[in-house]
Scaffold this active site. Structure first.
Site, PDB file in Angstrom:
ATOM      1  N   ARG A 264      42.826  36.083  30.873  1.00 22.17           N
ATOM      2  CA  ARG A 264      43.582  34.833  30.655  1.00 22.17           C
ATOM      3  C   ARG A 264      42.853  33.635  31.256  1.00 22.17           C
ATOM      4  O   ARG A 264      42.981  32.517  30.771  1.00 22.17           O
ATOM      5  CB  ARG A 264      44.969  34.924  31.329  1.00 22.17           C
ATOM      6  CG  ARG A 264      45.864  36.000  30.799  1.00 22.17           C
ATOM      7  CD  ARG A 264      46.860  35.574  29.764  1.00 22.17           C
ATOM      8  NE  ARG A 264      47.565  34.344  29.941  1.00 22.17           N
ATOM      9  CZ  ARG A 264      48.880  34.230  30.069  1.00 22.17           C
ATOM     10  NH1 ARG A 264      49.610  35.317  30.135  1.00 22.17           N
ATOM     11  NH2 ARG A 264      49.439  33.064  30.123  1.00 22.17           N
TER      12      ARG A 264
ATOM     13  N   SER B 146      61.362  22.253  29.392  1.00 18.51           N
ATOM     14  CA  SER B 146      60.813  21.149  28.592  1.00 18.51           C
ATOM     15  C   SER B 146      61.857  20.069  28.343  1.00 18.51           C
ATOM     16  O   SER B 146      61.574  18.878  28.470  1.00 18.51           O
ATOM     17  CB  SER B 146      60.284  21.659  27.246  1.00 18.51           C
ATOM     18  OG  SER B 146      59.237  22.567  27.447  1.00 18.51           O
TER      19      SER B 146
ATOM     20  N   TYR C 100      47.610  19.090  23.293  1.00 17.75           N
ATOM     21  CA  TYR C 100      48.243  17.878  23.838  1.00 17.75           C
ATOM     22  C   TYR C 100      48.276  17.947  25.354  1.00 17.75           C
ATOM     23  O   TYR C 100      48.351  19.022  25.928  1.00 17.75           O
ATOM     24  CB  TYR C 100      49.669  17.678  23.296  1.00 17.75           C
ATOM     25  CG  TYR C 100      50.574  18.882  23.420  1.00 17.75           C
ATOM     26  CD1 TYR C 100      50.517  19.919  22.495  1.00 17.75           C
ATOM     27  CD2 TYR C 100      51.505  18.976  24.457  1.00 17.75           C
ATOM     28  CE1 TYR C 100      51.355  21.015  22.595  1.00 17.75           C
ATOM     29  CE2 TYR C 100      52.347  20.075  24.565  1.00 17.75           C
ATOM     30  CZ  TYR C 100      52.259  21.092  23.634  1.00 17.75           C
ATOM     31  OH  TYR C 100      53.079  22.179  23.736  1.00 17.75           O
TER      32      TYR C 100
HETATM   33  O1  76R Z   1      56.896  33.886  34.545  1.00 14.64           O
HETATM   34  C1  76R Z   1      56.585  33.770  33.340  1.00 14.64           C
HETATM   35  O2  76R Z   1      56.616  34.677  32.513  1.00 14.64           O
HETATM   36  C2  76R Z   1      56.141  32.439  32.877  1.00 14.64           C
HETATM   37  C3  76R Z   1      54.660  32.432  32.660  1.00 14.64           C
HETATM   38  C4  76R Z   1      54.339  31.012  32.316  1.00 14.64           C
HETATM   39  C5  76R Z   1      54.079  29.969  33.222  1.00 14.64           C
HETATM   40  C6  76R Z   1      54.055  29.990  34.733  1.00 14.64           C
HETATM   41  C7  76R Z   1      54.263  30.479  30.987  1.00 14.64           C
HETATM   42  C8  76R Z   1      54.446  31.213  29.826  1.00 14.64           C
HETATM   43  N1  76R Z   1      53.958  29.137  31.074  1.00 14.64           N
HETATM   44  C9  76R Z   1      53.839  28.801  32.417  1.00 14.64           C
HETATM   45  C10 76R Z   1      53.530  27.561  32.956  1.00 14.64           C
HETATM   46 MN1  76R Z   1      53.856  27.823  29.548  1.00 14.64          MN
HETATM   47  N2  76R Z   1      53.692  26.558  27.996  1.00 14.64           N
HETATM   48  C11 76R Z   1      53.715  25.189  28.098  1.00 14.64           C
HETATM   49  C12 76R Z   1      53.805  24.636  26.776  1.00 14.64           C
HETATM   50  O3  76R Z   1      55.544  22.147  24.537  1.00 14.64           O
HETATM   51  C13 76R Z   1      56.165  22.410  25.568  1.00 14.64           C
HETATM   52  O4  76R Z   1      57.425  22.315  25.627  1.00 14.64           O
HETATM   53  C14 76R Z   1      55.435  22.819  26.778  1.00 14.64           C
HETATM   54  C15 76R Z   1      53.968  23.176  26.498  1.00 14.64           C
HETATM   55  C16 76R Z   1      53.764  25.691  25.882  1.00 14.64           C
HETATM   56  C17 76R Z   1      53.820  25.619  24.371  1.00 14.64           C
HETATM   57  C18 76R Z   1      53.713  26.892  26.664  1.00 14.64           C
HETATM   58  C19 76R Z   1      53.693  28.169  26.129  1.00 14.64           C
HETATM   59  N3  76R Z   1      53.628  26.291  30.871  1.00 14.64           N
HETATM   60  C20 76R Z   1      53.449  26.395  32.215  1.00 14.64           C
HETATM   61  C21 76R Z   1      53.221  25.094  32.788  1.00 14.64           C
HETATM   62  C22 76R Z   1      52.954  24.787  34.264  1.00 14.64           C
HETATM   63  C23 76R Z   1      54.257  24.527  34.975  1.00 14.64           C
HETATM   64  C24 76R Z   1      54.117  24.441  36.473  1.00 14.64           C
HETATM   65  O5  76R Z   1      53.191  25.050  37.033  1.00 14.64           O
HETATM   66  O6  76R Z   1      54.928  23.759  37.126  1.00 14.64           O
HETATM   67  C25 76R Z   1      53.255  24.204  31.737  1.00 14.64           C
HETATM   68  C26 76R Z   1      53.048  22.709  31.793  1.00 14.64           C
HETATM   69  C27 76R Z   1      53.525  24.969  30.536  1.00 14.64           C
HETATM   70  C28 76R Z   1      53.669  24.435  29.280  1.00 14.64           C
HETATM   71  N4  76R Z   1      54.084  29.417  28.229  1.00 14.64           N
HETATM   72  C29 76R Z   1      54.237  30.737  28.541  1.00 14.64           C
HETATM   73  C30 76R Z   1      53.869  29.313  26.846  1.00 14.64           C
HETATM   74  C31 76R Z   1      53.901  30.653  26.295  1.00 14.64           C
HETATM   75  C32 76R Z   1      53.662  30.965  24.824  1.00 14.64           C
HETATM   76  C33 76R Z   1      54.131  31.518  27.349  1.00 14.64           C
HETATM   77  C34 76R Z   1      54.214  33.047  27.303  1.00 14.64           C
HETATM   78  C35 76R Z   1      52.780  33.496  27.437  1.00 14.64           C
HETATM   79  C36 76R Z   1      52.615  34.967  27.631  1.00 14.64           C
HETATM   80  O7  76R Z   1      53.466  35.602  28.256  1.00 14.64           O
HETATM   81  O8  76R Z   1      51.569  35.447  27.150  1.00 14.64           O
END
Ligand code: 76R
Length: 283
Positions: free
Chosen positions: A160, A253, A175
């Protein structure tokens, strides 16, 4: 006296532990098509060929790392280039390589964002905070370091942190984004517990798109103007609309996300770049 300055650290102040991987540079470019179309056709072909050669070189010759070239769907920019490298130094070199190419005389960089691939580990952080007092800085930092080392040894974690172009997903969506810091609606003032709950719910939505979306979150705090860069790949661009719509209704979000400009495009290979000029101009 032992250092006690952070002993009263409020739970709200605990950032999620994270692992960092490759450095990333997102560049959007617009091409001076009028200049290319009006120049000597042979020269125009050579100029495009220098871009094609660079795209090919970046695909396989930039290990550890690679750069992907994508043709943008919206007219104000022509290309998105996403560079992944294993150090900031090599990322700077990649930008320089582009500037040195004859091609760059006709490609204007519109926007750029530097970030580093980031795995936010909320579950791990919450778990640790349940066992170790974060106010005890030495104990906390030691436990954190050990937990991160163990996490970083896992093969799927390394994969990853060093993402590859998903072979069967030519479409890209990119974005930048921030989390809100409004009075009464400030992500950075929420207790760890609440952020961890919100991110777990966010992850549940995300995992519904497993196999349909590949996502890379890269952190740009301290590196660029935004807080994160979001890069998604899919085989069907409608998946972007689906995941982003669904996440808009999810609290992480809905309540706390601010988005920068969106860009969608399709991977283009070096061999296809030569065909971009109309036949008349490339004869
Ligand atoms: O515990 C967990 O399972 C969550 C793992 C996870 C984290 C920590 C995760 C999963 N994300 C994390 C952090 Mn995400 N993510 C985004 C966007 O468009 C939007 O509304 C937001 C843009 C998408 C599309 C997305 C997709 N994620 C974050 C963070 C940092 C937050 C912080 O540290 O405070 C951001 C800004 C963010 C935004 N996220 C996932 C996805 C997807 C598809 C997953 C599942 C991925 C997987 O399990 O393989």
């Amino acid at each position: 006296m032992p250092p006690t300055a952070r002993a009263d650290l409020p739970a709200a102040g605990i950032p999620p532990a994270s692992l960092e991987g490759w450095y990333v540079l997102h560049q959007t470019l617009s091409v001076d098509w009028p200049a290319l179309k009006s120049m000597d056709p042979r020269e125009a072909r050579e100029t495009l060929a220098s871009f094609a050669a660079l795209a090919d070189e970046w695909e396989t010759g930039a290990e550890p790392g690679w750069s992907g070239v994508y043709r943008a769907a919206a007219g104000s920019v022509d290309f998105l280039i996403v560079h992944f490298r294993d150090s900031l130094d090599r990322l700077i070199e990649a930008g320089h390589e582009f500037q040195l190419s004859p091609w760059s005389d006709y490609a204007l960089v519109r926007d750029e964002c530097v970030s580093v691939v980031e795995l936010g580990l909320y579950a791990l952080t919450r778990d640790l905070a349940g066992r170790i007092d974060p106010g005890d800085r030495d104990a906390w930092e030691r436990a954190l370091r050990e937990a991160l080392q163990a996490e970083g040894r896992k093969g799927f974690v390394r994969r990853r942190l060093e993402p590859r172009q998903p072979g069967d997903m030519p479409y890209i969506c990119y974005y930048p984004m921030d989390k809100r810091r409004n009075p009464g609606q400030n992500w950075y003032m929420l207790p760890l517990e609440e952020r961890a709950d919100l991110m777990a719910a966010h992850g549940t939505v995300g995992r519904r798109f497993a196999g349909r979306i590949v996502q890379v979150i890269s952190g740009s705090m301290g590196l660029d103007d935004w807080e994160w860069a979001v890069t998604l790949w899919a085989a069907d661009p409608l998946e972007f609309k689906a995941i982003i719509s669904e996440m808009r209704y999810d609290a992480a979000s809905a309540e706390y996300a601010e988005f920068g400009p969106f860009l969608v495009g399709k991977r283009i290979l070096g061999v296809e770049i030569g065909d971009l000029l109309p036949a008349a101009a490339s004869r």
